[in-house]
Design a protein around this motif. Sequence first.
Motif, short mmCIF file in Angstrom:
data_model
loop_
_atom_site.label_atom_id
_atom_site.label_comp_id
_atom_site.label_asym_id
_atom_site.label_seq_id
_atom_site.Cartn_x
_atom_site.Cartn_y
_atom_site.Cartn_z
N GLU A 89 0.42 3.75 1.96
CA GLU A 89 0.67 4.10 3.37
C GLU A 89 1.94 3.41 3.85
O GLU A 89 2.77 4.02 4.55
CB GLU A 89 -0.53 3.70 4.23
CG GLU A 89 -0.41 4.02 5.70
CD GLU A 89 0.27 2.92 6.53
OE1 GLU A 89 0.87 3.24 7.57
OE2 GLU A 89 0.19 1.74 6.11
N GLU A 90 2.15 2.17 3.47
CA GLU A 90 3.37 1.46 3.83
C GLU A 90 4.58 2.10 3.17
O GLU A 90 5.65 2.22 3.78
CB GLU A 90 3.24 -0.02 3.43
CG GLU A 90 2.23 -0.79 4.24
CD GLU A 90 2.02 -2.21 3.75
OE1 GLU A 90 1.42 -3.01 4.48
OE2 GLU A 90 2.46 -2.52 2.63
N TYR A 138 -5.56 3.91 -0.11
CA TYR A 138 -4.28 4.35 0.42
C TYR A 138 -3.67 3.33 1.38
O TYR A 138 -2.46 3.12 1.39
CB TYR A 138 -4.44 5.70 1.13
CG TYR A 138 -3.20 6.23 1.79
CD1 TYR A 138 -2.13 6.71 1.04
CD2 TYR A 138 -3.08 6.26 3.19
CE1 TYR A 138 -0.98 7.20 1.65
CE2 TYR A 138 -1.95 6.76 3.81
CZ TYR A 138 -0.89 7.22 3.03
OH TYR A 138 0.24 7.70 3.65
N THR A 139 -4.51 2.67 2.19
CA THR A 139 -4.02 1.71 3.17
C THR A 139 -4.28 0.28 2.70
O THR A 139 -5.13 0.02 1.84
CB THR A 139 -4.70 1.91 4.52
OG1 THR A 139 -6.10 1.60 4.39
CG2 THR A 139 -4.54 3.34 5.02
N SER A 171 0.84 -1.20 0.00
CA SER A 171 0.00 0.00 0.00
C SER A 171 0.87 1.25 0.00
O SER A 171 2.05 1.20 0.37
CB SER A 171 -0.92 0.02 1.22
OG SER A 171 -0.17 0.28 2.40
N SER A 194 -3.71 10.66 0.99
CA SER A 194 -4.01 9.76 2.11
C SER A 194 -5.51 9.54 2.29
O SER A 194 -5.91 8.61 3.00
CB SER A 194 -3.40 10.30 3.40
OG SER A 194 -3.90 11.59 3.69
#
Length: 383
Positions: A103-104, A350-351, A101, A345
């Motif tokens: 986010e990562e 995103y995640t 992802s 985000s």
Amino acid sequence: MLKIGIIGTGAIAPSHMEAYLSFPDRCKIVALCDIYPEKAEHIASRFNLNTDVYDDYKSMLERVDIDLISICTPPYTHADMSIDALTAGKHVLVEKPMASSLEECDRMLAAAENNKKILSVVAQNRFRTPMMKLKQVLDSKLIGPIVHTQVDSYWWRGHSYYDLWWRGTWEKEGGGCTLNHAVHHIDLFQWMNGMPDEITAVMSNAAHDNAEVEDISIAIGKYPDGSLAQMTSSVIHHGEEQQLIFQGKNARVSAPWKVKASKSKENGFPIEDNDLGAKIQQVYEDLPEVQFEGHTGQIDDVLTAIENNQEVLITGKQGKQTLELITAIYQSASLGCTVKLPLKSDSPFYTHEGIMKQATHFYEKKTSVKNFSENKITTGGNH
């Protein structure tokens, strides 16, 4: 002499090991880690390595003598392993895709910045002579502004391919062919032509009813100047014929290499522009071949960056951009909408949790095989 640790000794690890062993005066593999330590011991024996073997990567990271870590594990592990390695003061070369992802990716980038260490993402096809030459021809601007790009990432994988325990699920593989096969061509595409500002895509699973993920996707990227790019990602194409074609206002070039230039007759119909075609061909032929290709080329680049305290060709930021394009394809195809870039985000994809919740699940994974007896893989052509 840089000391190397490798996490994960599955199908892609030999490409890293062979590359490191190409530079015996610059680096030494001192540690291998795998959750199945017998695999690590077997591959160490195969390469005649006198290394320590670990079944827990965190124990390996406690070693102060290791300078660089290669991460060759399934995508869902990349973020935590990279962050832990960077925090332990190691440089990191992580296999594609960078993470599961965006986010990562952002957490990985922050760890690299905070610890002042190199984070590079594997995109070994940039380090091939045809691709380096094509990039430089495009940079010459001889073909004129790019008006259309065609990316054909055609692969073929049998039904049993998705029986391996971590493949075929959004949780562990992070996606299907768009993420894990076309990532090579999507990386080359965004490196050569930049990021579009919107993506419209569809995807399907046409031949692998033992996988949650897609086995084909087709995406259209649109640029602010009106130019378009079409990207096909597939593991259902026999022959695995792969290509990138860039159509400029003055000429077209591609990998596999081909050049064709046209100019207009008085009535608007085409006639060959032989002078321009010959000029572009000469530029291509005059460009040097790369010294080291594939993984060897990228590992040479990473070693050189560490030795000389300079930036790598493929940074973590570049790795994130490639994943951003892929994430936009998944978001568009799953939600049935055009997606604007860059993704922020607040994107529902995103995640990793957002992807798990929103991505289209085609089938349930039916089989989980621990390891295949045949570990040899194919990695397509040079294109």
